[in-house]
Scaffold this motif. Structure first.
Motif, PDB file in Angstrom:
ATOM      1  N   SER A 176       0.829  -1.205   0.000  1.00  0.00           N
ATOM      2  CA  SER A 176       0.000   0.000   0.000  1.00  0.00           C
ATOM      3  C   SER A 176       0.865   1.256   0.000  1.00  0.00           C
ATOM      4  N   ALA A 177       1.896   1.253   0.822  1.00  0.00           N
ATOM      5  CA  ALA A 177       2.789   2.409   0.885  1.00  0.00           C
ATOM      6  C   ALA A 177       3.555   2.588  -0.425  1.00  0.00           C
ATOM      7  N   SER A 193       2.564   1.576  -3.367  1.00  0.00           N
ATOM      8  CA  SER A 193       1.572   2.022  -4.355  1.00  0.00           C
ATOM      9  C   SER A 193       1.305   3.515  -4.223  1.00  0.00           C
ATOM     10  N   ALA A 194       1.280   4.025  -2.996  1.00  0.00           N
ATOM     11  CA  ALA A 194       1.099   5.467  -2.797  1.00  0.00           C
ATOM     12  C   ALA A 194       2.283   6.229  -3.390  1.00  0.00           C
ATOM     13  N   CYS A 195       3.494   5.711  -3.209  1.00  0.00           N
ATOM     14  CA  CYS A 195       4.675   6.333  -3.819  1.00  0.00           C
ATOM     15  C   CYS A 195       4.572   6.307  -5.340  1.00  0.00           C
ATOM     16  N   LYS A 223       1.851   6.328  -7.156  1.00  0.00           N
ATOM     17  CA  LYS A 223       0.861   7.316  -7.584  1.00  0.00           C
ATOM     18  C   LYS A 223       1.449   8.726  -7.565  1.00  0.00           C
TER      19      LYS A 223
END
Length: 139
Positions: free
Chosen positions: A23-24, A26-28, A30
């Motif tokens: 999740s972390a 994936s946030a990076c 994005k």
């Protein structure tokens, strides 16, 4: 949480799971933050958190969006050595090459797909311009 004000990176991730890291990362991805995504990835092994296809997909995509095609290909190589390849990740690696005009490398990835027993997908083929595909014979 990840990059706390006390300058202790990854504070609170001592009991993290693959889902937490994915999740972390994936946030990076994005936010086009390849370096931060790589820091998170490198923090996984010491915490005995296994990387997954999702991990590599997000990492390679973060590199693609940050214009770091060479890092994307390095990650792709690591992933394939661990037998975690997927058509989606191959497409992302091809796209990373395409964004940086590395057509020879994009074509090589596409040509190598059958050798790794991955079917050529229409999505992957769409990443390479028609002029590059003119001489290809699709089985």
């Amino acid at each position: 949480l990840l990059f706390g004000g006390d300058k202790k990176p990854f504070k609170g991730l001592s009991k993290a799971t693959p889902t937490t890291f994915n999740s972390a990362i994936s946030a990076c991805e994005k936010g086009c933050k390849c370096e931060q995504a790589m820091h998170l990835f490198n923090a996984m092994a010491p915490r005995k958190v296994e990387s997954t296809t999702i991990t590599f997909s997000a990492l390679i995509s973060a590199c693609e969006k940050s214009g770091k095609w060479n890092k994307a290909l390095q990650l792709f190589t690591v992933m394939t050595q661990n037998l975690m390849e997927s058509i989606l990740v191959t497409c992302i690696a091809i796209s990373a090459c395409q964004r940086s005009d590395q057509w020879g490398k994009a074509v090589a990835l596409l040509d190598a797909m059958p050798k790794r027993e991955v079917a050529r997908s229409l999505l992957a083929m769409r990443r390479v311009p028609a002029r590059k595909k003119a001489s290809w014979k699709i089985p």
